[in-house]
Structure formats: structure tokens, C-alpha cells
Design an enzyme around this catalytic site. Sequence first.
Site, PDB file in Angstrom:
ATOM      1  CD  GLU A 245       7.637  -5.714  -0.318  1.00 45.46           C
ATOM      2  OE1 GLU A 245       7.274  -6.887  -0.654  1.00 45.46           O
ATOM      3  OE2 GLU A 245       7.146  -4.614  -1.051  1.00 45.46           O
ATOM      4  CG  HIS A 261       9.351  23.775   1.178  1.00 43.60           C
ATOM      5  ND1 HIS A 261       9.478  25.053   0.999  1.00 43.60           N
ATOM      6  CD2 HIS A 261       9.688  23.161   0.137  1.00 43.60           C
ATOM      7  CE1 HIS A 261      10.051  25.450  -0.189  1.00 43.60           C
ATOM      8  NE2 HIS A 261      10.237  24.180  -0.804  1.00 43.60           N
ATOM      9  CE  LYS A 352      -0.964  -9.076   0.539  1.00 43.09           C
ATOM     10  NZ  LYS A 352      -0.334  -9.342  -0.894  1.00 43.09           N
TER      11      LYS A 352
HETATM   12  C1  F6R Z   1       5.707  -9.059  -2.405  1.00 45.25           C
HETATM   13  C2  F6R Z   1       5.232  -7.534  -2.549  1.00 45.25           C
HETATM   14  C3  F6R Z   1       4.108  -6.922  -2.035  1.00 45.25           C
HETATM   15  C4  F6R Z   1       2.756  -7.264  -2.993  1.00 45.25           C
HETATM   16  C5  F6R Z   1       1.580  -6.502  -2.225  1.00 45.25           C
HETATM   17  C6  F6R Z   1       0.228  -6.538  -3.236  1.00 45.25           C
HETATM   18  O1  F6R Z   1       6.652  -9.420  -3.247  1.00 45.25           O
HETATM   19  O2  F6R Z   1       5.986  -7.108  -3.459  1.00 45.25           O
HETATM   20  O3  F6R Z   1       4.303  -5.603  -1.913  1.00 45.25           O
HETATM   21  O4  F6R Z   1       3.024  -6.680  -4.237  1.00 45.25           O
HETATM   22  O5  F6R Z   1       1.209  -6.917  -1.068  1.00 45.25           O
HETATM   23  O6  F6R Z   1       0.213  -7.723  -3.508  1.00 45.25           O
HETATM   24  P1  F6R Z   1      -0.175  -8.082  -5.156  1.00 45.25           P
HETATM   25  O7  F6R Z   1       0.796  -7.478  -5.909  1.00 45.25           O
HETATM   26  O8  F6R Z   1      -0.164  -9.472  -5.332  1.00 45.25           O
HETATM   27  O9  F6R Z   1      -1.332  -7.248  -5.362  1.00 45.25           O
END
Ligand code: F6R
Length: 368
Positions: A245, A261, A352
Amino acid sequence: MGAGISIDDIYSLVSPKAKLLDSSGMLLHALSMPKYLSESIVRYKEDVSKLTLPDPSTFDGVVISGMGGSFISGLFLQDLASDRSSKAIILNRDVRLPRFIDEKKLLVAVSYSGNTEETLRIYLEGLRRNIPVVAVTSGGELAAVSEKLGKPVIRLPPGIPPRAAFPHLTAAIAALTSSVLGLDLLGELRRAIDELAKREDSVLSDGLALSRLLFSDVQNNLTPLIYGYSPYLSPAYRFKTQINENSKIHAFFGELPEVNHNEIMGWNGVLKSFTVVFVRGREEPKYMEARIEFLENLFDKNNIRFYNLHGNCEKRACELLSLIMKADVVSIALALLLGVDPTPVDTITQLKKFLDSKIGFSLHREIN
Ligand code: F6R
């Protein structure tokens, strides 16, 4: 940071353009982890004390459900506590909740944004099965629906990248689960911060040194492969995800002793453009040391580059925190060396949005 070194000094140690690139201040988030954790311990202890929750003795375990940056604190608590508590610590990263999870478990639904479909679906499933559920979130549908239903919520401060909210998430989950697990997790974290304060210089110097080594390896087209083992899985897995990230490159995680393994055979083949980091702690048993020694010898013979990232504290909680801080520093410095802004995660955001237009899951709609 310790020894009077300023954040600007640290940026110039990384590269001349580092400060400009890190315009949203990811490095400061990482270096402020002990401070945020310390403040969060006080805040969430109080917030949890105001919730109406079933008697902790009625639970035989906790389920911590979350994705990405909202998952790692659960893994941290499992590393910290699972060999000392007689209660189960179950981690969930799926849209499905295993059948055996019933009302004797405390379900903690963790989503920093409060809008992650996987976690919203788990929350809904928890409600439908009458499992006591607490939301940990900064807002979104998770906060709105929990509040509408009069269900317990722990509110996180808004405006932080979820992965940088690690100290807030960790303190909130620890505050919620301590009494069920029968451990003083907040006290342990408090003492860990005091111990960590004495090691801050090595966190920074070890982190920056490893970032330079990995930068040179990445320039030679080597992909980071992070190997870890219990009870230090959270820093190893965090390291992989933070490289993904923050540095925006591939990195993979493998768990010892299992990789010995199967994955170990890969070093005989043609695809071995990896650079390996072993994440290691003070409680390393002899059987693990021997397994790592074998791999190190194998890597030497095959000209595979490898490094060791050690924690340097006495107590496990501090070791875990120091390793996580080091991993965070490496991933951010690596991003800056690669000329990348560590903060934006555009592709995750696009995914998303795509899922929203394609599936449009709504917790509000489901509960109506
Ligand atoms: C962004 C990040 C992502 C989010 C993941 C879930 O900084 O770390 O890994 O954490 O997409 O989103 P949330 O945390 O808002 O449920």
C-alpha cells in the site's frame, strides 16, 4: 523522534525529495504510533466502560472481523494473547461467518471507514444470529446503523488512512476484548510504550537501513518476500501489506514453518527473483532458529539476498510494536526512494467504487 532528530532531518536522510513526496504525512503517522497508542489507551478504556455489554464471563471467545488496515490489529492481539488466554481469539477476513460462531462469542466488527462490504455483511450476519456485536469505526454505514439500532459502537477519529489508524484500532480492540480474554492488555500496551521510548533510535536506524537495501534490490527487479512465524505474524504480515500500500509494489508473505514444506522447493526452479526478509523476535524457539538457519544456508548457496529484521525489546508487546514501526518506516522510506507518495491507494478506492456500482450493498437497506 529520540535524540532530538526532527521529521525534516529524517526526510533528508531518506532523499532530497522525500518531504515533498510525503505530502499527506504518512511518515509522521508511523513515527507517532506510540503517542497515538498512549492517548487511545486512555480514551477507549473510558469509552468501553460506558458501553452496555454482556458479562465477560458469559463469553468463551472473541471474533475480530475486518479487512486490510482494519484487520492487522486483530492479528496483533492474537500474537500478543492467544497463548496466554483460555478464551478463543478468532480472526475473520471473509464475508461468511463460520457456523460455530454463536452468542457465546463477542463479535468485534472493525472497519475504519465503516463502509467495507465484507465487514458490513459480517455485522449483519452477527445481528441475524443474535451474536453480541460491537462496531469499531470512524463512521460510514457501520456507525450509522449501529447507532440507529442502539448497538454498541466505538468511534475512531476521522480522516486517517485506515492502515495509519493502527494504534487507535489496536487500543480500541484491546479495550473491548481484555476482560473477555482475562488479560490486562491495555496495561501491557502502556508498559510496551514506555519500553519502546528507549528504543526509538534503533527503530529509525534499522528501518532506514533496510529501506536502502530493499530499494537497491527492487531496482534489480527483486520482489520482497517476507517470512514470519508465530507470535510475530502481525509485524511480518503488516510489512508485506505496508510495502503493497505504501510503496505500491508487489510483496509476498510466507509463514514458517509451513513454507518449509512446499515453498522451499521453489528455490530450485527458474522463478527466484525475490529478496527475503525474516521477521524475528526474542522468543524465537530453537526449532525455528534451526529452520531459518537452513534457509539462510540455502539462500547463500543460491545467491538469494536475505535480511533479518529483529525486534529489540524485552517484552513481547514492545517487540511487536517495534517490529511494526520498523516495517512501517521501511515501507514509507522505500516509497519515497522509489519516488512514490505513500498515502494514496487509488486502485483500492476504484475497486470499492466499482463494487458499489455493481453490487451496491447497503446495510441500511438490509436491516429495513
Ligand atoms: C487503506 C487500507 C485498506 C483498508 C481496507 C478496508 O489505508 O489500509 O487496507 O483498511 O480497504 O477498509 P476499512 O479499513 O475502511 O474497512
